[in-house]
Design a protein around this motif. Sequence first.
Motif, mmCIF file in Angstrom:
data_model
loop_
_atom_site.group_PDB
_atom_site.id
_atom_site.type_symbol
_atom_site.label_atom_id
_atom_site.label_comp_id
_atom_site.label_asym_id
_atom_site.label_seq_id
_atom_site.Cartn_x
_atom_site.Cartn_y
_atom_site.Cartn_z
ATOM 1 N N LEU A 85 -6.400 -4.059 9.617
ATOM 2 C CA LEU A 85 -5.795 -3.448 8.436
ATOM 3 C C LEU A 85 -4.447 -4.055 8.056
ATOM 4 C CD1 LEU A 85 -6.611 0.351 8.854
ATOM 5 C CD2 LEU A 85 -7.866 -1.411 7.597
ATOM 6 N N SER A 86 -3.927 -4.995 8.816
ATOM 7 C CA SER A 86 -2.699 -5.700 8.430
ATOM 8 C C SER A 86 -2.822 -7.152 8.849
ATOM 9 C CB SER A 86 -1.463 -5.060 9.058
ATOM 10 O OG SER A 86 -1.366 -5.388 10.437
ATOM 11 N N ASP A 87 -2.100 -8.033 8.145
ATOM 12 C CA ASP A 87 -2.231 -9.452 8.455
ATOM 13 C C ASP A 87 -1.068 -10.238 7.859
ATOM 14 O OD1 ASP A 87 -3.145 -11.891 9.302
ATOM 15 O OD2 ASP A 87 -4.628 -12.120 7.704
ATOM 16 N N ASP A 88 0.116 -10.105 8.472
ATOM 17 C CA ASP A 88 1.269 -10.908 8.088
ATOM 18 C C ASP A 88 1.484 -11.946 9.180
ATOM 19 O OD1 ASP A 88 3.745 -12.037 7.589
ATOM 20 O OD2 ASP A 88 4.670 -10.162 6.936
ATOM 21 N N PRO A 89 1.183 -13.224 8.924
ATOM 22 C CA PRO A 89 1.266 -14.236 9.981
ATOM 23 C C PRO A 89 2.681 -14.580 10.402
ATOM 24 C CG PRO A 89 0.777 -15.267 7.878
ATOM 25 C CD PRO A 89 0.734 -13.784 7.645
ATOM 26 N N THR A 90 3.685 -13.980 9.758
ATOM 27 C CA THR A 90 5.073 -14.296 10.092
ATOM 28 C C THR A 90 5.762 -13.189 10.879
ATOM 29 O OG1 THR A 90 6.042 -13.333 8.072
ATOM 30 C CG2 THR A 90 5.228 -15.596 7.935
ATOM 31 N N ARG A 91 5.100 -12.031 11.039
ATOM 32 C CA ARG A 91 5.764 -10.886 11.669
ATOM 33 C C ARG A 91 4.818 -10.191 12.632
ATOM 34 N NH1 ARG A 91 10.460 -9.509 8.333
ATOM 35 N NH2 ARG A 91 10.569 -7.435 9.250
ATOM 36 N N SER A 92 5.397 -9.552 13.642
ATOM 37 C CA SER A 92 4.636 -8.734 14.582
ATOM 38 C C SER A 92 4.504 -7.331 14.000
ATOM 39 C CB SER A 92 5.351 -8.682 15.932
ATOM 40 O OG SER A 92 4.584 -7.988 16.888
ATOM 41 N N LEU A 108 -1.591 5.126 6.215
ATOM 42 C CA LEU A 108 -1.381 4.317 7.406
ATOM 43 C C LEU A 108 0.033 3.772 7.340
ATOM 44 C CD1 LEU A 108 -2.285 2.664 9.931
ATOM 45 C CD2 LEU A 108 -2.985 0.862 8.318
ATOM 46 N N LEU A 109 0.842 4.083 8.346
ATOM 47 C CA LEU A 109 2.192 3.533 8.480
ATOM 48 C C LEU A 109 2.229 2.609 9.688
ATOM 49 C CD1 LEU A 109 4.342 6.787 8.057
ATOM 50 C CD2 LEU A 109 3.446 5.287 6.269
ATOM 51 N N TRP A 110 3.055 1.569 9.620
ATOM 52 C CA TRP A 110 3.271 0.715 10.791
ATOM 53 C C TRP A 110 4.595 -0.033 10.634
ATOM 54 C CZ3 TRP A 110 0.121 -0.684 6.771
ATOM 55 C CH2 TRP A 110 0.247 -1.972 6.240
ATOM 56 N N THR A 111 5.033 -0.644 11.728
ATOM 57 C CA THR A 111 6.287 -1.398 11.700
ATOM 58 C C THR A 111 5.991 -2.884 11.632
ATOM 59 O OG1 THR A 111 6.401 -1.501 14.110
ATOM 60 C CG2 THR A 111 7.467 0.369 13.044
ATOM 61 N N SER A 112 6.951 -3.630 11.078
ATOM 62 C CA SER A 112 6.805 -5.074 10.897
ATOM 63 C C SER A 112 8.135 -5.729 11.245
ATOM 64 C CB SER A 112 6.418 -5.376 9.445
ATOM 65 O OG SER A 112 6.384 -6.760 9.192
ATOM 66 N N ILE A 127 -2.532 3.226 1.738
ATOM 67 C CA ILE A 127 -3.125 4.542 1.468
ATOM 68 C C ILE A 127 -4.612 4.379 1.195
ATOM 69 C CG2 ILE A 127 -3.183 6.498 -0.145
ATOM 70 C CD1 ILE A 127 -0.185 6.239 -0.447
ATOM 71 N N SER A 128 -5.392 5.298 1.757
ATOM 72 C CA SER A 128 -6.832 5.341 1.523
ATOM 73 C C SER A 128 -7.180 6.608 0.752
ATOM 74 C CB SER A 128 -7.597 5.326 2.857
ATOM 75 O OG SER A 128 -8.980 5.554 2.648
ATOM 76 N N ASP A 129 -7.975 6.462 -0.303
ATOM 77 C CA ASP A 129 -8.434 7.610 -1.088
ATOM 78 C C ASP A 129 -9.839 8.049 -0.710
ATOM 79 O OD1 ASP A 129 -6.112 7.941 -2.740
ATOM 80 O OD2 ASP A 129 -6.701 6.141 -3.839
ATOM 81 N N ASP A 130 -10.432 7.405 0.281
ATOM 82 C CA ASP A 130 -11.799 7.762 0.672
ATOM 83 C C ASP A 130 -11.923 7.969 2.179
ATOM 84 O OD1 ASP A 130 -11.563 5.162 1.547
ATOM 85 O OD2 ASP A 130 -13.133 4.339 0.243
ATOM 86 N N GLY A 131 -10.905 8.595 2.766
ATOM 87 C CA GLY A 131 -10.980 8.973 4.172
ATOM 88 C C GLY A 131 -10.916 7.828 5.151
ATOM 89 N N GLY A 132 -10.312 6.711 4.758
ATOM 90 C CA GLY A 132 -10.158 5.586 5.665
ATOM 91 C C GLY A 132 -11.258 4.551 5.581
ATOM 92 N N ARG A 133 -12.135 4.668 4.572
ATOM 93 C CA ARG A 133 -13.197 3.660 4.398
ATOM 94 C C ARG A 133 -12.642 2.393 3.753
ATOM 95 N NH1 ARG A 133 -17.315 5.656 7.625
ATOM 96 N NH2 ARG A 133 -17.428 7.922 7.323
ATOM 97 N N THR A 134 -11.793 2.559 2.760
ATOM 98 C CA THR A 134 -11.131 1.422 2.113
ATOM 99 C C THR A 134 -9.656 1.762 1.956
ATOM 100 O OG1 THR A 134 -11.586 2.243 -0.132
ATOM 101 C CG2 THR A 134 -13.237 0.783 0.868
ATOM 102 N N TRP A 135 -8.845 0.707 1.767
ATOM 103 C CA TRP A 135 -7.398 0.893 1.761
ATOM 104 C C TRP A 135 -6.768 0.155 0.588
ATOM 105 C CZ3 TRP A 135 -5.180 4.111 5.359
ATOM 106 C CH2 TRP A 135 -6.008 4.511 6.416
ATOM 107 N N GLY A 136 -5.703 0.737 0.041
ATOM 108 C CA GLY A 136 -4.960 0.122 -1.040
ATOM 109 C C GLY A 136 -4.003 -0.945 -0.544
ATOM 110 N N ALA A 137 -3.185 -1.434 -1.476
ATOM 111 C CA ALA A 137 -2.251 -2.514 -1.168
ATOM 112 C C ALA A 137 -1.134 -2.028 -0.251
ATOM 113 C CB ALA A 137 -1.664 -3.059 -2.466
ATOM 114 N N THR A 138 -0.498 -2.975 0.412
ATOM 115 C CA THR A 138 0.624 -2.686 1.302
ATOM 116 C C THR A 138 1.915 -2.548 0.503
ATOM 117 O OG1 THR A 138 -0.397 -3.906 3.118
ATOM 118 C CG2 THR A 138 1.987 -3.572 3.231
#
Length: 405
Positions: A85-92, A108-112, A127-138
Amino acid sequence: MSPHATPAATAQADGVLRSSSEPGRRDAILPAPRVQNHAANLAVLPDGSLGCVWFSGTQEGVPDISVWFSRLDAGALDWSDPVQLSDDPTRSEQNPVLHVEPSGRVWLLWTSQHAGNQDTARVLRRISDDGGRTWGATDTLLPETAEGGVFVRQPMVTLPGGRLLLPIFHCVRLPGRRWVGDRDYSSVMISDDAGLTWREVPVPDSTGCVHMNIGRLSDGTLVALYRSRWADHVYRSTSHDDGDTWSAPAPTELPNNNSSIQFVVLPDDRLALVFNESSAADATARRTSLYDEIDDDGLADGAAPEFESVELSDGDDRRAFWGAPRAPMTLAVSDDAGVTWPTRRNIEVGDGYCLSNNSRDGVNREFSYPTITAAGGTFHVAFTRFRQAIEYVELTDEWLEPGPS
């Protein structure tokens, strides 16, 4: 039996829920998408399924660390294959947390952060509007500050009037020094407009108290429990005005090893806590920081960490203590709002070795970073197993308080 053998020791990391030899217990080891897996958080999703998020990659602090998600459908016997659900190749990207709105939207919250520098962290959101099936932009929920990084670990709380409480901790930047956690402190972010705007309430005298976990009792009292950077005790504070003010954290009777804890408030106002019953007093050596094996480029250097002899000090010059054993994994219950904890039972046992975060060579043996939720008389618990996989355990009162044999 091996000294590290436990009820789930022979289970496969295939996500299948299996009965245990212990009555009232079932276990699963979630599929591991990468070599290191850590910092799980559970939530009951709008359709009654369980969602689990955690971070996975080469090693904590390395830029390939990202957030993963798996689901256990209601009544199912196997967890779904993990989805990234996340993919920033420059940050942990670390410490994911799920939050379910009364409307059913899921956050969904997380640290970067950059490499092993938690004082560069910001909090991101999808944010997901369908119970975690799909997710909006970061988007960025909380940016890095001039003081340092902003971290989350524990769930957001929705009060009856709709107020949102998001516990955070500040990873304070000290001039000329790499972050090691010596001056970290806790705050609560408060929103009275469904998360559109936020204001901060620092917790007084909370230096060294992090991973603030908030629960609400039926009389409106808010109880918070904390991890201790000093690896001495679990700390506790309260609020009686919906989070606008907090008492200073005070040590409880429970030990803490500078590792995460989590509790849930049960319908009868008991608190159920998962934690490591361990502290610096149980350690014979220590690490200098969480990221001893991460170089300035955010890559594992392969070198053995530097160890120091155990030496605790008091006052303003106290240093964060890293390396106390992260075991056993214990479930405890309090019936007086977290003051005393008379009921305790170990979920997993072992030596808890964590003087290295290396997962590639399998040298870490910690059970750590637990998460807990409860529904229908069942405890749902997940935690890090040896930094190699996430272990899920389903427990009932029959397991917690077994009758005479």
